[in-house]
Design an enzyme around this catalytic site. Structure first.
Site, PDB file in Angstrom:
ATOM      1  N   GLU A  35       0.874  -1.168   0.000  1.00 21.70           N
ATOM      2  CA  GLU A  35       0.000   0.000   0.000  1.00 21.70           C
ATOM      3  C   GLU A  35       0.914   1.222   0.000  1.00 21.70           C
ATOM      4  OE1 GLU A  35      -2.578   0.448   3.393  1.00 21.70           O
ATOM      5  OE2 GLU A  35      -3.474   2.264   2.543  1.00 21.70           O
ATOM      6  N   ARG A 260       5.512 -12.611   9.857  1.00 18.29           N
ATOM      7  CA  ARG A 260       6.188 -11.381   9.454  1.00 18.29           C
ATOM      8  C   ARG A 260       7.542 -11.289  10.142  1.00 18.29           C
ATOM      9  NH1 ARG A 260       2.509  -7.624   9.475  1.00 18.29           N
ATOM     10  NH2 ARG A 260       3.805  -5.801   9.614  1.00 18.29           N
ATOM     11  N   LYS A 270       4.506   1.156   9.237  1.00 13.07           N
ATOM     12  CA  LYS A 270       4.625   2.411   8.508  1.00 13.07           C
ATOM     13  C   LYS A 270       3.997   3.566   9.287  1.00 13.07           C
ATOM     14  CE  LYS A 270       3.197   0.274   4.780  1.00 13.07           C
ATOM     15  NZ  LYS A 270       2.618  -0.010   3.473  1.00 13.07           N
TER      16      LYS A 270
END
Ligand code: ATP
Ligand code: MG
Length: 565
Positions: A35, A260, A270
């Protein structure tokens, strides 16, 4: 392809099984779907290496696809930086650069298809009410009073949502699944929200935007992705991913989840990184202390070292925290092979060699990289006044200190043995400001003339020839090994390390560095690997960022000295 099946990770095993059963006509097609709401970080590198790596390994394809479905958080700057970072890591998506926003029309048509099938409805409940009605893990949800609207009314309202007839937050489109499902994601999830915002690519064309769950599977399906790899937090979303694709009866990729990457002393969201940038805790997304790929690049990390790191970390199904030291180890290992050695003094102490001729300069031969003889040699000038590192001298040396001290002899790397004969101090502060030494002309090149031993070898630069430079040393950005994830540091910004950046303005470096090119790597002997900062360096005035220390030599010695004191 790897030969031993037992060595393969679980995703490779799934792909092998699929190939064996003839699924997807033997195609392997993955994607990396960022994204564009921030810069990529080292966690993304793991996903990039995995997805592009699998495509390479199986002779398939990997798309770079921007999941740009939220106009309020996304920007062109982020798109550009992501493209640059993936390229820099060394991956190639060929013609396959895609944007979810290019599918908005198609997604809209699929939504209409679901409405027509009685599987989606327009809901007038507010976001707040929807949350209330959803229930909890222990409490079933409640049906919305708008759930049983006629298909015609739903089609009309949805069309008008798109036309802009309604203000933000007044209506949503929801899938009609099961308000009593034990999986909260299946309790009539929202598919579209009204957001009157300008999108970085589609401008004002749309005022309804798809949610992640609705959009993502469609993006994968439209692109013919076979294996849609994501992180573990999406495991509970998989039934929904499958539901949408089954209901629409379209090509159905397989979602596969893996753990992850988490790194010690690092935050990796982020949103948090954006906070550090916006609030000025760092100089920008590419601050060399940031775990972003642009930050690591500016710090001096190489793409090879990051790829190797992700390979070492491996692919798992359970979350863990990887030691930051492993990342540092990977870059050390890579730079050891490629970085030319030079000498530079970060905390200079002036040394006058009393018996060395006043106007003489010698060019002494130095090896560029002992790991790689093909990198050859260079000449380093030597003269009567030199600088050495301040902590390579102790007036009152502790045990096991083998460097310079009054009456002691050391080897100057590639030069001569010198012996300290006098110490000059500042009258007021008592600080040592200059040493006087004598040199042994018979020890040229640093070899012993008569078999006598010196234990210490130190680096130096000739004062008359050295260039002055700015050098930046970095420490971990956070002082907590687990910032924001431990009790007591709920706000990750409270555990920022106040000493993560040290700027040294008066370093002296050997003259060969005056033309050091921006973006090149060096090992300063005994001090670490340094990178010529591509942003702040100017022609003839390089600025050096320390990528990583050498750990072995100095860290160990300094530590043992502290223990003894
Ligand atoms: P963040 O939470 O850091 O903002 P994200 O998952 O929201 O990350 P996306 O842009 O959606 O960021 O991520 C693109 C891809 O990178 C996704 O497939 C995601 O699963 C993967 N990814 C993100 N963070 C990590 C991580 N720490 N380790 C491995 N993969 C990751
Ligand atoms: Mg995200």
């Amino acid at each position: 392809m790897k030969s031993e099946k037992s060595q393969k990770n679980f995703i490779e095993q799934i792909i092998d099984d699929d190939l064996e059963s003839g699924k997807n006509d033997g195609r392997v097609h993955t994607r990396f779907p960022p994204e564009p709401n921030g810069y990529l970080h080292i966690g993304h590198a793991k996903s990039i290496c995995l997805n592009f790596g699998l495509a390479e390994e199986y002779g398939g394809f990997c798309n770079l696809r921007f999941d740009d479905t939220n106009p309020t958080k996304e920007e062109e700057e982020y798109v550009d930086s992501i493209i640059e970072d993936v390229k820099w890591l060394g991956f190639d998506w060929g013609e396959r650069l895609y944007f979810a926003s290019d599918y908005f029309e198609e997604m809209y048509r699929y939504a209409v298809q679901l409405i027509k099938a009685g599987k989606a409805y327009v809901d007038d409940l507010s976001a707040e009410e929807i949350r209330e009605y959803r229930g909890t893990l222990t409490k079933p949800g409640k049906k919305s009073p708008y759930r049983d609207r006629s298909i015609e009314e739903n089609l009309d309202l949805f069309r008008r949502m798109r036309l802009g007839d309604f203000v933000d937050g007044t209506r949503v489109l929801r899938a009609k699944i099961d308000m009593a499902s034990p999986n909260l994601n299946m309790r009539d999830p929202v598919m579209y929200r009204i957001i009157h915002a300008t999108h970085h690519r589609t401008g004002d064309k749309w005022c309804i935007y798809p949610t992640y769950d609705w959009a993502h599977g469609l993006e994968d399906s439209i692109e013919g992705v076979t294996h849609s790899i994501c992180t573990l937090e999406f495991e509970d979303h998989r039934p929904l991913y499958d539901w949408y694709l089954d209901e629409l009866n379209v090509f159905h990729p397989q979602q596969i989840e893996f753990a992850r990457l988490n790194l010690s002393y690092t935050v990796m969201s982020k949103r948090k990184l954006l906070e550090l940038v916006k609030q000025g805790f760092v100089s920008g997304w590419d601050d060399p202390r940031m775990p972003t790929l642009s930050g690591l690049r500016r710090r001096g990390y190489t793409p090879e070292s990051i790829r190797k790191f992700t390979e070492r970390v491996g692919i798992a199904k359970r979350e863990g925290i990887v030691d930051l030291g492993l990342l540092e180890y990977s870059v050390r290992e890579d730079l050891n092979k490629r970085a030319p050695r030079v000498m530079g003094v970060l905390h200079p102490l002036r040394v006058v060699i009393d018996n060395y001729p006043e106007d003489q300069t010698e060019e002494l031969e130095a090896i560029n990289n002992p790991e790689d003889p093909s990198m050859g040699t260079r000449n380093v000038p030597f003269s009567k006044v030199i600088y050495i590192e301040r902590n390579d001298f102790r007036e009152d040396p502790p045990r096991k200190y083998f460097r310079l001290a009054p009456g002691r002899e050391v080897r100057l790397r590639y030069a001569y043995f010198i012996k300290c004969v006098d110490v000059v101090k500042d009258e007021k502060t008592g600080e040592v400001i200059e040493l006087h030494c004598t040199y042994d002309p018979a020890s040229k090149g640093g070899s012993s003339p008569d078999g006598r031993k010196v234990k210490g070898t130190i680096h130096w630069v000739s004062a008359a020839h050295a260039i002055k430079a700015k050098v930046r040393l970095y420490d971990r950005l956070f002082s907590s090994p687990n910032p924001g994830r431990e009790k007591g540091d709920a706000d990750f910004k409270t555990v920022l390390n106040p000493n993560s950046l040290e700027t040294l303005d008066n370093c002296y470096l050997e003259p060969s560095l005056s033309h050091a090119k921006a973006g090149s790597h060096y090992q300063f002997e005994r001090l670490g690997y340094f990178y010529v900062d591509p942003v702040d360096s100017m022609e003839g005035a390089p600025v050096f960022n320390r990528t990583v220390s050498l750990r072995d030599s100095w860290a160990k010695i300094e530590k043992s000295l502290k223990l003894e004191k």
